[in-house]
Design a protein around this motif. Sequence first.
Motif, mmCIF file in Angstrom:
data_model
loop_
_atom_site.group_PDB
_atom_site.id
_atom_site.type_symbol
_atom_site.label_atom_id
_atom_site.label_comp_id
_atom_site.label_asym_id
_atom_site.label_seq_id
_atom_site.Cartn_x
_atom_site.Cartn_y
_atom_site.Cartn_z
ATOM 1 N N HIS A 99 12.048 55.664 -42.279
ATOM 2 C CA HIS A 99 12.453 54.359 -43.046
ATOM 3 C C HIS A 99 13.236 54.818 -44.165
ATOM 4 N N PHE A 103 16.977 52.828 -44.339
ATOM 5 C CA PHE A 103 16.799 51.568 -45.054
ATOM 6 C C PHE A 103 18.213 50.800 -45.179
ATOM 7 N N SER A 104 19.307 51.565 -45.338
ATOM 8 C CA SER A 104 20.463 50.735 -45.475
ATOM 9 C C SER A 104 20.759 49.766 -44.022
ATOM 10 N N ARG A 106 18.732 48.463 -42.303
ATOM 11 C CA ARG A 106 17.789 47.175 -42.512
ATOM 12 C C ARG A 106 18.152 46.355 -43.510
ATOM 13 N N GLN A 107 18.848 46.887 -44.803
ATOM 14 C CA GLN A 107 19.427 46.080 -45.408
ATOM 15 C C GLN A 107 20.787 45.203 -44.793
ATOM 16 N N ARG A 151 20.384 59.984 -44.727
ATOM 17 C CA ARG A 151 20.347 58.454 -45.173
ATOM 18 C C ARG A 151 21.583 57.823 -45.700
#
Lengths: 380, 569
Positions: A99, A103-104, A106-107, A151
């Motif tokens: 996760h 994150f980015s 999914r953004q 990330r």
Amino acid sequence: MKVQLENITLAYGDAVAIKDLSVDIADGESLVLLGKSGCGKTSTMRCVAGLETPLSGRITIGDTVVFDSERRVDVPPNKRNVGMVFQSYAVWPHRTIFHNVAFSLRQQKLPKAEIRERVRDVLDLVGLTEFADRGASLLSGGQMQRVALARSLVMRPSVLLLDEPLSNLDARLRDRLRVELREIQQRLSLTCVYVTHDQSEALALADRIALMQNGRIVQIDRPEKIYDAPFSASIADFLGVSNIFPCTRVASRENLSVLGLTGHDVEVLSRSLPTGPEGAAEGSGAADPADPATPRVCIRPEDIRLLTEPLPEGGNNWLGKVEVVSFQGSYVRYRVGLKGGPELDALVPRHGSALLPVGTPVWATAEPTAVQVLPAEVPA
Amino acid sequence: MTAAIARLRRALPTGVLLLGLATLVIVPMLFILLAAFSTEVPRPGSIGLDALSLENFEVLSTSQAMGALGNSVFIAGAASLVALAIGCGLAFLAARTDAPARRLLYFTGIAPLFLPSLVGALAWSLLGSPATGFLNLLLHGVGLDMTLDIYSRPGLIMILALYYAPYAFLLVHSALSLMNPDLEEAAFVHGGTRRHTLRRITFPLAMPAILGSGILIFALTMENFPVAQVIGNPGQVDTLPSFIYRLMNASPSRGNEAAAVAVVLTAVLLVVTAIQQRAVLRRKFTTVTGKGVKAKLIPLGRWRWPAFAAAMVYFALAVVLPVTALLIAALQNSPYIASLGQLTDADALSFYSLGEMLTSEDLLQAARNSVLTAVLAGLIGTAISFAISYTVYRTNAPGRRVLEFVAMSPLAVPAIVLGLGLLWTWLVAPIPVYGTMAVLVVAFLAVFLPQGYRGVSASILQVDRDLEDSAVLLGSPRAKAVSYVTLPLMRVGMVSTLLLLLMLCMRELSAALFLFTSDTRLLSILIFDNYDNGAMQGAACVSLLYCGVILVIALLAKSLGAKTVEGSR
């Protein structure tokens, strides 16, 4: 992508953190901002990220102006596509590694399959494939550092910012990750800005080093250039030159300068022409060591040799006595008190020879080419 | 132009927050000031500066007022010294010595917190009233010709000390147990004896905590209304808070003079709070390291059991005797007993009236009201506290320091004074809030704002700012970064702040004193009303239930790992 900073000034209240700073970073270049804490290096980086708002200046990433005080452009950080590895790593402890890294993506609302694939690829790259579903609070420091890197990498940032990413790791891990980081940066030909106060880290990671003092860049060049020819004694000091003494020029002899150490009865021969902007070392009259106009003699500890006899051909020959011996493995560090002079710091390769005991009289010497005469500070 | 708009947009959230807090806290205080300096009490249609005068302050020159001021200072001073002695002693025993059953000692240190001072005072009036107190009946029963009179200055001091000692206990205990043992070991290594080390190292390191809690207790006992009323009133010992209450309840009500007294009380507290905040600030830099390393225990030798016994005496006085008294009063069948022997008669005790009371409509309504206001005030208070903390610690909005100052300012205002100010504010306000539950929620929000703010801001400070910033750099809008990263990480802190606020609201009487109506009575009000009307049995029944509810909240909080009471005033 290339990054351009033009005339950036940043202040916190009355305290000026960055003064009129300009620097161009080429596409795929790794620039290291090197300096003591409080010199403005992290602030500069945070300006690029958009976490600080400069008073004035312009920042361009690629062909996009992300900040321009005159045209009132200020792209928010989430629209700049800048990756950042924080000193604290800032890995979210309440999410899994997957996760964190996804994150980015999914953004950006990418399809699930693509997200999975890109996360897997980047975890492969940093060597954490097995850990994807692990909670992030269970990681070691080195692993956290890799998650933070992954990330940022996964979003394919225009520029990657790294804020002392190795400073919280132990020495052995630091050495290994340093090489890994450099390899990843070169393989992906990433534009990187790297902040550190550790000179060996800077030398190892940089295409160019920008040395910062008091909110300004005082010298910017390839690592080996800065190492060989620092502009000032305080830069030399920062780069590990531990023998720095105020001096006055006494005479010239066969294109060597003869220098007297202020307050001591010792002469030093130097072949170095006063370097730095406008040859600041020429002002030979001043003898006050606190005066910044007084030039300094700078000698690296590894350039000093300790002999039992004076050199027959003349040159720098200083008689002294061993005062402190500190064994460091392949090197031995000695402190030698010179007769009528200051204490010298010498780093001598061991080559299997016996250590010199405390109290041994020795002759210390250094090639005149290894003796640099520098101004105390780079003038503003 | 665009810059001006941008600046406005940046300042807007802070502005709205400031405006809200000002209505909550500053406006009531202005009304108090206005009332104190004019001949008219603020009322719809009659607020203005045309009736200014200083004559209200003449009340201060009366012997009643001087007496009340003297009593307040003397009683608060003496009570804080005694409370400090009890709290520090217990903390030392529990944290640093080999006294027996140290967990029990720790429990002894905090247990009195579950009895609000109102309940404690009530129970002690059952125990120690000169005519019918259980202890006096006992004394007479065993043939001793002496009478304990709790309705006196020493009585007041003792009860306040009993119920405020836990504040000293908590602060000093944490200072002593979080103290870095290296500091003491360094003293031993360098040749210090144990006694010497205690005196030169340990004690000075704990000093800021001791001083800080001492001043805190002084402020709290100074503004305490329930004990002053329940114990002081029958003994004709007035303090400033009870004097304000009497002025307000006189007929006709003397609101302007009450306001003048309130101004004086607030001024005293302002000074005390300022000193206390400084002591708290100093504390931060000295002792707490949070390493959790256990320091060496000090052997007490032959003093082990006497020390333990002393702690148990405190436990008996603060908890066992009062609860027993409440139980007897709740269960006894005849309202008055002439000797303790009567209690052993058949059918002297029964659950009849307790059951009757606990199912009465009055009580159910009060319980509903209490829970509803506490939950609402807790939720809203936590949300506001988050907004303030975020603005203060995560933005560089202009005016954020002012915001923090306003949020902390109720610390210096006695709850009873704030309640009085809120009464006038909402009487005058064009919105019909006065007389509803909403005004009670507003009052609790105002009174406990500092506790909420402190709880949430401590928690936000523990969440590294980089965690949120990194989400923004990875492409998320700020609001989403807050909800995805910051809020989840603050969960424990937010929940424990919520529970702390719940607990404080449940316990509060003074702030609600001037604001309730017969439909919006709370449990604390119901107890006070019952007591005021002489219905001791009813008061005792409700008190027992009340303590039960508070205990449940506290246990809930503890199971969530929260330090409930640490942030309380």
